[in-house]
Enzyme design. Structure first.
Site, PDB file in Angstrom:
ATOM      1  N   GLN A 104       0.844  -1.204   0.000  1.00 50.20           N
ATOM      2  CA  GLN A 104       0.000   0.000   0.000  1.00 50.20           C
ATOM      3  C   GLN A 104       0.872   1.244   0.000  1.00 50.20           C
ATOM      4  OE1 GLN A 104      -3.499  -0.452   2.939  1.00 50.20           O
ATOM      5  NE2 GLN A 104      -2.070  -2.049   3.556  1.00 50.20           N
ATOM      6  N   ASN A 105       2.179   1.043   0.169  1.00 52.39           N
ATOM      7  CA  ASN A 105       3.110   2.161   0.305  1.00 52.39           C
ATOM      8  C   ASN A 105       3.479   2.712  -1.066  1.00 52.39           C
ATOM      9  OD1 ASN A 105       2.983   1.476   2.995  1.00 52.39           O
ATOM     10  ND2 ASN A 105       4.900   0.323   2.972  1.00 52.39           N
ATOM     11  N   HIS A 122      -1.240   1.444  -4.279  1.00 56.19           N
ATOM     12  CA  HIS A 122      -1.617   2.867  -4.272  1.00 56.19           C
ATOM     13  C   HIS A 122      -0.699   3.697  -5.147  1.00 56.19           C
ATOM     14  CE1 HIS A 122      -3.762   2.170  -0.193  1.00 56.19           C
ATOM     15  NE2 HIS A 122      -4.601   2.051  -1.199  1.00 56.19           N
ATOM     16  N   CYS A 151       4.276  19.469 -17.503  1.00 55.73           N
ATOM     17  CA  CYS A 151       4.790  18.487 -18.465  1.00 55.73           C
ATOM     18  C   CYS A 151       5.669  19.172 -19.506  1.00 55.73           C
ATOM     19  CB  CYS A 151       3.595  17.810 -19.140  1.00 55.73           C
ATOM     20  SG  CYS A 151       4.033  16.666 -20.456  1.00 55.73           S
ATOM     21  N   CYS A 154       3.752  18.768 -23.063  1.00 57.05           N
ATOM     22  CA  CYS A 154       2.509  19.443 -23.474  1.00 57.05           C
ATOM     23  C   CYS A 154       2.135  20.598 -22.538  1.00 57.05           C
ATOM     24  CB  CYS A 154       1.349  18.442 -23.513  1.00 57.05           C
ATOM     25  SG  CYS A 154       0.738  17.993 -21.869  1.00 57.05           S
ATOM     26  N   ALA A 236       8.660  -4.463  12.498  1.00 53.77           N
ATOM     27  CA  ALA A 236       8.915  -5.225  11.271  1.00 53.77           C
ATOM     28  C   ALA A 236      10.359  -5.715  11.193  1.00 53.77           C
ATOM     29  CB  ALA A 236       8.587  -4.344  10.065  1.00 53.77           C
TER      30      ALA A 236
HETATM   31  N1  APR Z   1       6.709  -2.296  12.324  1.00 57.62           N
HETATM   32  C1  APR Z   1       5.530  -2.842  11.915  1.00 57.62           C
HETATM   33  N2  APR Z   1       4.337  -2.194  11.974  1.00 57.62           N
HETATM   34  C2  APR Z   1       4.353  -0.946  12.487  1.00 57.62           C
HETATM   35  C3  APR Z   1       5.533  -0.313  12.942  1.00 57.62           C
HETATM   36  C4  APR Z   1       6.744  -1.046  12.840  1.00 57.62           C
HETATM   37  N3  APR Z   1       7.921  -0.527  13.254  1.00 57.62           N
HETATM   38  N4  APR Z   1       5.191   0.927  13.399  1.00 57.62           N
HETATM   39  C5  APR Z   1       3.862   1.056  13.231  1.00 57.62           C
HETATM   40  N5  APR Z   1       3.348  -0.068  12.693  1.00 57.62           N
HETATM   41  C6  APR Z   1       1.958  -0.359  12.340  1.00 57.62           C
HETATM   42  C7  APR Z   1       0.927   0.410  13.132  1.00 57.62           C
HETATM   43  O1  APR Z   1       0.630  -0.265  14.343  1.00 57.62           O
HETATM   44  C8  APR Z   1      -0.265   0.395  12.167  1.00 57.62           C
HETATM   45  O2  APR Z   1      -1.035  -0.780  12.356  1.00 57.62           O
HETATM   46  O3  APR Z   1       1.770   0.042  10.996  1.00 57.62           O
HETATM   47  C9  APR Z   1       0.391   0.337  10.788  1.00 57.62           C
HETATM   48  C10 APR Z   1       0.287   1.656  10.034  1.00 57.62           C
HETATM   49  O4  APR Z   1      -1.078   1.874   9.781  1.00 57.62           O
HETATM   50  P1  APR Z   1      -1.510   3.065   8.816  1.00 57.62           P
HETATM   51  O5  APR Z   1      -0.746   4.295   9.153  1.00 57.62           O
HETATM   52  O6  APR Z   1      -3.007   3.107   8.792  1.00 57.62           O
HETATM   53  O7  APR Z   1      -0.954   2.609   7.410  1.00 57.62           O
HETATM   54  P2  APR Z   1      -1.671   1.694   6.344  1.00 57.62           P
HETATM   55  O8  APR Z   1      -2.449   0.607   6.991  1.00 57.62           O
HETATM   56  O9  APR Z   1      -0.622   1.289   5.373  1.00 57.62           O
HETATM   57  O10 APR Z   1      -2.674   2.732   5.640  1.00 57.62           O
HETATM   58  C11 APR Z   1      -3.308   2.314   4.450  1.00 57.62           C
HETATM   59  O11 APR Z   1      -4.149   4.575   4.180  1.00 57.62           O
HETATM   60  O12 APR Z   1      -3.938   6.868   4.132  1.00 57.62           O
HETATM   61  C12 APR Z   1      -3.950   5.720   3.345  1.00 57.62           C
HETATM   62  O13 APR Z   1      -2.899   5.521   1.268  1.00 57.62           O
HETATM   63  C13 APR Z   1      -2.640   5.523   2.636  1.00 57.62           C
HETATM   64  O14 APR Z   1      -1.593   3.433   2.012  1.00 57.62           O
HETATM   65  C14 APR Z   1      -2.172   4.141   3.092  1.00 57.62           C
HETATM   66  C15 APR Z   1      -3.458   3.507   3.551  1.00 57.62           C
END
Ligand code: APR
Length: 268
Positions: A104-105, A122, A151, A154, A236
């Site tokens: 999602q990153n 995304h 751009c 264009c 992680a």
């Molecule tokens: N290691 C693993 N997980 C972690 C760590 C870490 N060091 N630090 C935080 N987290 C976890 C948090 O506990 C949380 O559950 O990562 C998660 C981050 O959640 P979000 O910020 O909601 O991110 P995400 O789930 O990827 O969001 C989805 O939302 O705003 C949109 O497009 C954006 O892709 C994003 C989507």
């Protein structure tokens, strides 16, 4: 938790037995690369209005949007480097025990760590797209000191090639996620709250197909009580290092000099 922790061993066994494993990652895997998550303590949405990534707002106020987008996603996070969790996933892919990564990153860190079977659900901040002619440019080839960027072919408005709220999901990534939910034996869900549609549905879909859900997160997510089979509670990098040791430890025990010939994990 160490590599001998029963849950780590269970996770390693599930991955070893799996014919196809998918890594499903969210912002949490990049937190230890210095990119804050969106939600939770210190999250981006506690400092910035999510409207910033709303497509209507971007089209109405391109200059205002671009000023904040540049500050967040290019000035600050553009210098982020992959961490050991990204590198270990790339190593697992190279060794044939990870089939694909759905992320999602938008930070491109999986690709920079060497992963090749990556689907950016995304989109990706390393590319800019022209909203008039559709041309795509690597962000390094565009001068972001002049905003909003236009751009060179264009003169149209350039937008980061990631999905704004209100935009549709890239169809290749969408079909790769549906396919992963049906062909995988294991989903390795790392660092995501599971809050955002439609990205959050795929671990649920996978579970319905009998996929084993291994989750890495320091805190519980929406998935944990609902579908997670093996919860590796922690950061992680730490959990991925334990998992990598458990996955590759037999190779370590077999070679005399104990030199880890199998698993070259880069990064500091
Ligand atoms: N290691 C693993 N997980 C972690 C760590 C870490 N060091 N630090 C935080 N987290 C976890 C948090 O506990 C949380 O559950 O990562 C998660 C981050 O959640 P979000 O910020 O909601 O991110 P995400 O789930 O990827 O969001 C989805 O939302 O705003 C949109 O497009 C954006 O892709 C994003 C989507």
């Amino acid at each position: 938790m160490s590599r001998n922790d029963p849950d780590i061993q269970r996770a390693a066994t599930a991955i070893r037995k799996s014919n196809f494993t998918t890594a499903y990652t969210g912002a949490g895997i990049s937190v230890e690369s210095g990119i804050p998550s969106f939600r939770g303590e210190g999250g981006l949405w506690t400092k910035y209005d999510p409207k910033l990534l709303d497509i209507d707002h971007f089209l109405l106020e391109p200059l205002r949007s671009w000023k904040t987008i540049k500050e967040i996603f290019y000035d600050h996070f553009g210098k982020a480097r992959p961490n050991r969790a990204h590198f270990i996933l790339a190593e697992m892919e190279k060794k044939g025990i990870l089939g694909r990564t759905i992320t999602q990153n938008i930070d491109n860190l999986h690709q920079e760590a060497g992963s090749t079977h990556v689907f950016d659900f995304h989109g990706n901040s390393r590319r800019l797209v022209c909203l008039s002619c559709g041309a795509i440019f690597p962000v390094g080839e565009v001068n972001l000191d002049v905003l909003p960027p236009t751009c060179r072919l264009c003169g149209g408005l350039l937008k980061p090639d990631y999905v704004f709220f209100g935009e549709s999901i890239p169809h290749i990534a969408l079909s790769a996620a549906y396919e992963a939910a049906s062909i995988s034996d294991v989903f390795l869900v790392i660092g995501t709250t599971g809050e955002v549609m439609p990205a959050n549905q795929f671990p649920f879909l996978a579970k319905e197909n009998g996929v084993t859900i291994i989750e890495i997160n320091p805190v519980e997510s929406h998935y944990t009580p609902a579908i997670t089979d093996i919860f590796l509670k922690g950061k992680a990098t730490e959990m991925m290092e334990n998992l990598a040791e458990a996955l590759f430890a037999p190779a370590l025990e077999n070679n005399q000099d104990g030199v880890n010939q199998d698993l070259e994990i880069h990064g500091e």
